[in-house]
Design a protein around this motif. Structure first.
Motif, PDB file in Angstrom:
ATOM      1  N   THR A  68       0.827  -1.200   0.000  1.00  0.00           N
ATOM      2  CA  THR A  68       0.000   0.000   0.000  1.00  0.00           C
ATOM      3  C   THR A  68       0.862   1.251   0.000  1.00  0.00           C
ATOM      4  O   THR A  68       0.499   2.274  -0.588  1.00  0.00           O
ATOM      5  CB  THR A  68      -0.927  -0.002   1.231  1.00  0.00           C
ATOM      6  OG1 THR A  68      -1.776  -1.148   1.174  1.00  0.00           O
ATOM      7  CG2 THR A  68      -1.784   1.248   1.283  1.00  0.00           C
ATOM      8  N   LEU A  69       2.021   1.177   0.630  1.00  0.00           N
ATOM      9  CA  LEU A  69       2.949   2.308   0.653  1.00  0.00           C
ATOM     10  C   LEU A  69       3.874   2.299  -0.557  1.00  0.00           C
ATOM     11  O   LEU A  69       4.013   3.310  -1.251  1.00  0.00           O
ATOM     12  CB  LEU A  69       3.779   2.272   1.940  1.00  0.00           C
ATOM     13  CG  LEU A  69       4.900   3.309   2.059  1.00  0.00           C
ATOM     14  CD1 LEU A  69       4.319   4.711   2.167  1.00  0.00           C
ATOM     15  CD2 LEU A  69       5.786   3.003   3.269  1.00  0.00           C
ATOM     16  N   THR A  70       4.483   1.162  -0.822  1.00  0.00           N
ATOM     17  CA  THR A  70       5.516   1.107  -1.860  1.00  0.00           C
ATOM     18  C   THR A  70       4.950   1.210  -3.272  1.00  0.00           C
ATOM     19  O   THR A  70       5.630   1.682  -4.183  1.00  0.00           O
ATOM     20  CB  THR A  70       6.315  -0.198  -1.727  1.00  0.00           C
ATOM     21  OG1 THR A  70       5.419  -1.314  -1.863  1.00  0.00           O
ATOM     22  CG2 THR A  70       6.995  -0.280  -0.366  1.00  0.00           C
ATOM     23  N   ASP A  71       3.712   0.771  -3.468  1.00  0.00           N
ATOM     24  CA  ASP A  71       3.110   0.787  -4.805  1.00  0.00           C
ATOM     25  C   ASP A  71       1.869   1.674  -4.839  1.00  0.00           C
ATOM     26  O   ASP A  71       0.954   1.455  -5.630  1.00  0.00           O
ATOM     27  CB  ASP A  71       2.748  -0.646  -5.218  1.00  0.00           C
ATOM     28  CG  ASP A  71       2.461  -0.764  -6.711  1.00  0.00           C
ATOM     29  OD1 ASP A  71       3.111  -0.053  -7.500  1.00  0.00           O
ATOM     30  OD2 ASP A  71       1.574  -1.551  -7.086  1.00  0.00           O
ATOM     31  N   PHE A  72       1.846   2.694  -3.984  1.00  0.00           N
ATOM     32  CA  PHE A  72       0.641   3.504  -3.828  1.00  0.00           C
ATOM     33  C   PHE A  72       0.253   4.224  -5.118  1.00  0.00           C
ATOM     34  O   PHE A  72      -0.935   4.391  -5.410  1.00  0.00           O
ATOM     35  CB  PHE A  72       0.843   4.526  -2.705  1.00  0.00           C
ATOM     36  CG  PHE A  72      -0.392   5.327  -2.400  1.00  0.00           C
ATOM     37  CD1 PHE A  72      -1.448   4.760  -1.713  1.00  0.00           C
ATOM     38  CD2 PHE A  72      -0.499   6.649  -2.816  1.00  0.00           C
ATOM     39  CE1 PHE A  72      -2.598   5.494  -1.434  1.00  0.00           C
ATOM     40  CE2 PHE A  72      -1.638   7.391  -2.546  1.00  0.00           C
ATOM     41  CZ  PHE A  72      -2.690   6.815  -1.850  1.00  0.00           C
ATOM     42  N   ALA A  73       1.233   4.640  -5.900  1.00  0.00           N
ATOM     43  CA  ALA A  73       0.930   5.383  -7.127  1.00  0.00           C
ATOM     44  C   ALA A  73       0.073   4.566  -8.087  1.00  0.00           C
ATOM     45  O   ALA A  73      -0.764   5.121  -8.808  1.00  0.00           O
ATOM     46  CB  ALA A  73       2.228   5.803  -7.810  1.00  0.00           C
ATOM     47  N   ASN A  74       0.255   3.252  -8.089  1.00  0.00           N
ATOM     48  CA  ASN A  74      -0.490   2.401  -9.018  1.00  0.00           C
ATOM     49  C   ASN A  74      -1.869   1.995  -8.493  1.00  0.00           C
ATOM     50  O   ASN A  74      -2.712   1.545  -9.273  1.00  0.00           O
ATOM     51  CB  ASN A  74       0.316   1.134  -9.327  1.00  0.00           C
ATOM     52  CG  ASN A  74       1.591   1.442 -10.090  1.00  0.00           C
ATOM     53  OD1 ASN A  74       1.618   2.345 -10.929  1.00  0.00           O
ATOM     54  ND2 ASN A  74       2.657   0.712  -9.792  1.00  0.00           N
ATOM     55  N   ILE A  75      -2.078   2.121  -7.200  1.00  0.00           N
ATOM     56  CA  ILE A  75      -3.361   1.703  -6.623  1.00  0.00           C
ATOM     57  C   ILE A  75      -4.128   2.878  -6.022  1.00  0.00           C
ATOM     58  O   ILE A  75      -5.189   2.680  -5.430  1.00  0.00           O
ATOM     59  CB  ILE A  75      -3.148   0.636  -5.525  1.00  0.00           C
ATOM     60  CG1 ILE A  75      -2.356   1.226  -4.351  1.00  0.00           C
ATOM     61  CG2 ILE A  75      -2.451  -0.585  -6.083  1.00  0.00           C
ATOM     62  CD1 ILE A  75      -2.267   0.306  -3.150  1.00  0.00           C
ATOM     63  N   GLU A  76      -3.614   4.084  -6.200  1.00  0.00           N
ATOM     64  CA  GLU A  76      -4.214   5.244  -5.539  1.00  0.00           C
ATOM     65  C   GLU A  76      -5.675   5.436  -5.933  1.00  0.00           C
ATOM     66  O   GLU A  76      -6.543   5.664  -5.079  1.00  0.00           O
ATOM     67  CB  GLU A  76      -3.420   6.506  -5.867  1.00  0.00           C
ATOM     68  CG  GLU A  76      -3.950   7.752  -5.170  1.00  0.00           C
ATOM     69  CD  GLU A  76      -3.095   8.971  -5.437  1.00  0.00           C
ATOM     70  OE1 GLU A  76      -3.325  10.007  -4.778  1.00  0.00           O
ATOM     71  OE2 GLU A  76      -2.188   8.898  -6.298  1.00  0.00           O
ATOM     72  N   GLY A  77      -5.976   5.349  -7.229  1.00  0.00           N
ATOM     73  CA  GLY A  77      -7.355   5.551  -7.675  1.00  0.00           C
ATOM     74  C   GLY A  77      -8.312   4.549  -7.061  1.00  0.00           C
ATOM     75  O   GLY A  77      -9.396   4.906  -6.588  1.00  0.00           O
ATOM     76  N   GLY A  78      -7.916   3.284  -7.063  1.00  0.00           N
ATOM     77  CA  GLY A  78      -8.764   2.252  -6.476  1.00  0.00           C
ATOM     78  C   GLY A  78      -8.926   2.431  -4.982  1.00  0.00           C
ATOM     79  O   GLY A  78     -10.021   2.230  -4.434  1.00  0.00           O
ATOM     80  N   ARG A  79      -7.839   2.819  -4.312  1.00  0.00           N
ATOM     81  CA  ARG A  79      -7.909   3.007  -2.868  1.00  0.00           C
ATOM     82  C   ARG A  79      -8.834   4.168  -2.506  1.00  0.00           C
ATOM     83  O   ARG A  79      -9.607   4.087  -1.544  1.00  0.00           O
ATOM     84  CB  ARG A  79      -6.501   3.254  -2.319  1.00  0.00           C
ATOM     85  CG  ARG A  79      -6.390   3.178  -0.819  1.00  0.00           C
ATOM     86  CD  ARG A  79      -6.759   1.795  -0.308  1.00  0.00           C
ATOM     87  NE  ARG A  79      -5.638   0.885  -0.292  1.00  0.00           N
ATOM     88  CZ  ARG A  79      -5.752  -0.419  -0.098  1.00  0.00           C
ATOM     89  NH1 ARG A  79      -6.943  -0.964   0.070  1.00  0.00           N
ATOM     90  NH2 ARG A  79      -4.693  -1.200  -0.101  1.00  0.00           N
ATOM     91  N   ILE A  80      -8.771   5.241  -3.278  1.00  0.00           N
ATOM     92  CA  ILE A  80      -9.657   6.382  -3.017  1.00  0.00           C
ATOM     93  C   ILE A  80     -11.115   5.980  -3.227  1.00  0.00           C
ATOM     94  O   ILE A  80     -11.992   6.323  -2.426  1.00  0.00           O
ATOM     95  CB  ILE A  80      -9.275   7.570  -3.921  1.00  0.00           C
ATOM     96  CG1 ILE A  80      -7.912   8.131  -3.504  1.00  0.00           C
ATOM     97  CG2 ILE A  80     -10.334   8.661  -3.853  1.00  0.00           C
ATOM     98  CD1 ILE A  80      -7.382   9.217  -4.422  1.00  0.00           C
ATOM     99  N   ALA A  81     -11.382   5.244  -4.314  1.00  0.00           N
ATOM    100  CA  ALA A  81     -12.758   4.782  -4.562  1.00  0.00           C
ATOM    101  C   ALA A  81     -13.240   3.886  -3.432  1.00  0.00           C
ATOM    102  O   ALA A  81     -14.389   4.006  -2.966  1.00  0.00           O
ATOM    103  CB  ALA A  81     -12.815   4.038  -5.895  1.00  0.00           C
ATOM    104  N   GLU A  82     -12.381   2.992  -2.976  1.00  0.00           N
ATOM    105  CA  GLU A  82     -12.737   2.108  -1.857  1.00  0.00           C
ATOM    106  C   GLU A  82     -13.118   2.915  -0.625  1.00  0.00           C
ATOM    107  O   GLU A  82     -14.149   2.658   0.022  1.00  0.00           O
ATOM    108  CB  GLU A  82     -11.552   1.196  -1.536  1.00  0.00           C
ATOM    109  CG  GLU A  82     -11.737   0.368  -0.279  1.00  0.00           C
ATOM    110  CD  GLU A  82     -10.420  -0.114   0.307  1.00  0.00           C
ATOM    111  OE1 GLU A  82     -10.460  -0.714   1.408  1.00  0.00           O
ATOM    112  OE2 GLU A  82      -9.362   0.106  -0.314  1.00  0.00           O
ATOM    113  N   HIS A  83     -12.300   3.903  -0.295  1.00  0.00           N
ATOM    114  CA  HIS A  83     -12.535   4.682   0.918  1.00  0.00           C
ATOM    115  C   HIS A  83     -13.805   5.522   0.820  1.00  0.00           C
ATOM    116  O   HIS A  83     -14.535   5.674   1.810  1.00  0.00           O
ATOM    117  CB  HIS A  83     -11.324   5.574   1.200  1.00  0.00           C
ATOM    118  CG  HIS A  83     -10.107   4.798   1.603  1.00  0.00           C
ATOM    119  ND1 HIS A  83      -8.841   5.342   1.654  1.00  0.00           N
ATOM    120  CD2 HIS A  83      -9.962   3.494   1.975  1.00  0.00           C
ATOM    121  CE1 HIS A  83      -7.971   4.419   2.034  1.00  0.00           C
ATOM    122  NE2 HIS A  83      -8.633   3.299   2.234  1.00  0.00           N
TER     123      HIS A  83
END
Length: 262
Positions: A68-83
């Protein structure tokens, strides 16, 4: 002999007889409030399902996974949608609880009030821990920046774990409180005419199951039993939200008594 006169085409049509309704303005408002409450509960369940769909569909790592920290740039959009789906679910659940309080107050004032208050506090705490990406994003930028010294990477990871632990603590607290509120609401449902013994019993069972799961994870932080507590919260709002929505279609609605149609 007097002949009957047939109405001509130019004669004005007779007004259709409209069925009369005896609903007072207060009852109309009560019915609308109950309907909105039921919709809020069911919409919250749908939003939570959206959260799960985003996580599973995009293959997002667990919130405490270092990826979540090391690869955040690639999952940021999905993580924001999840939250945001998760936050929307909590807000809708909170709105549904306010309507449940209005419905259950005539049956058991104390259980309805205390149950709603405790559950609302729990939902607020859970909501405060819902947007973890806000703290992760700046640390991820530092971690992946080309000019960040290698010796600072470990410090950034420690800082991220520290922020994660704060959010985990708030989540555990909220998940512990909401089932307690559900148990008390179940007590009120037990004797409320619009809900009944069966639904009250189901609510109390869900609350107890959620409380055990939340307490277990607080004692054993390595376990994931709190997922059962979150599931119990969602199922409670699914069942009670559907019942609330059905109540809005009852023949008689009075928030001071909540009677079934005779």
């Amino acid at each position: 002999m007097v002949k009957s006169v047939k109405p001509t085409a130019s004669s004005p049509p007779q007004a259709a007889k409209q069925p009369s309704t005896n609903r007072s303005p207060a009852e109309v408002q009560d019915r609308r409030l109950i309907q909105w409450g039921g919709i809020a509960g069911l919409a919250g369940v749908a939003a939570f399902i959206g959260t799960v769909a985003v996580v599973v569909g995009l293959g997002l790592p667990a919130a405490d996974d270092p990826e979540t920290l090391t690869d955040f740039a690639n999952i940021e959009g999905g993580r924001i949608a999840e939250h945001f789906f998760y936050l929307a679910a909590l807000i809708l659940f909170a709105l549904h609880l306010l309507v449940l309080h209005r419905l259950l107050r005539p049956a058991h004032t104390a259980a309805a009030l205390f149950g709603t208050a405790i559950a609302e506090i729990g939902l607020v705490i859970m909501a405060a821990s819902s947007v973890l990406h806000v703290s992760t994003a700046p640390m991820a930028d530092l971690y992946t920046a080309s000019d960040t010294p290698p010796e600072d990477l470990a410090a950034i990871e420690y800082a991220w774990h520290g922020a994660q632990s704060i959010f985990d603590t708030m989540l555990a607290t909220g998940v512990l409180l909401v089932p307690i509120g559900i148990i008390l609401l179940g007590v009120a449902m037990w004797i409320a005419p619009g809900f009944g013994v069966r639904l009250g019993l189901v609510a109390m069972v869900l609350g107890v199951a959620g409380l055990i799961g939340a307490a277990w994870e607080i004692v054993d932080t390595a376990s994931d039993v709190s997922a059962a507590a979150v599931l119990s919260i969602v199922v409670f709002h699914l069942i009670s939200g559907w019942r609330t929505l059905k109540l809005s279609n009852e023949t008689r609605i009075d928030l001071s008594t909540i009677e079934r149609p005779g």
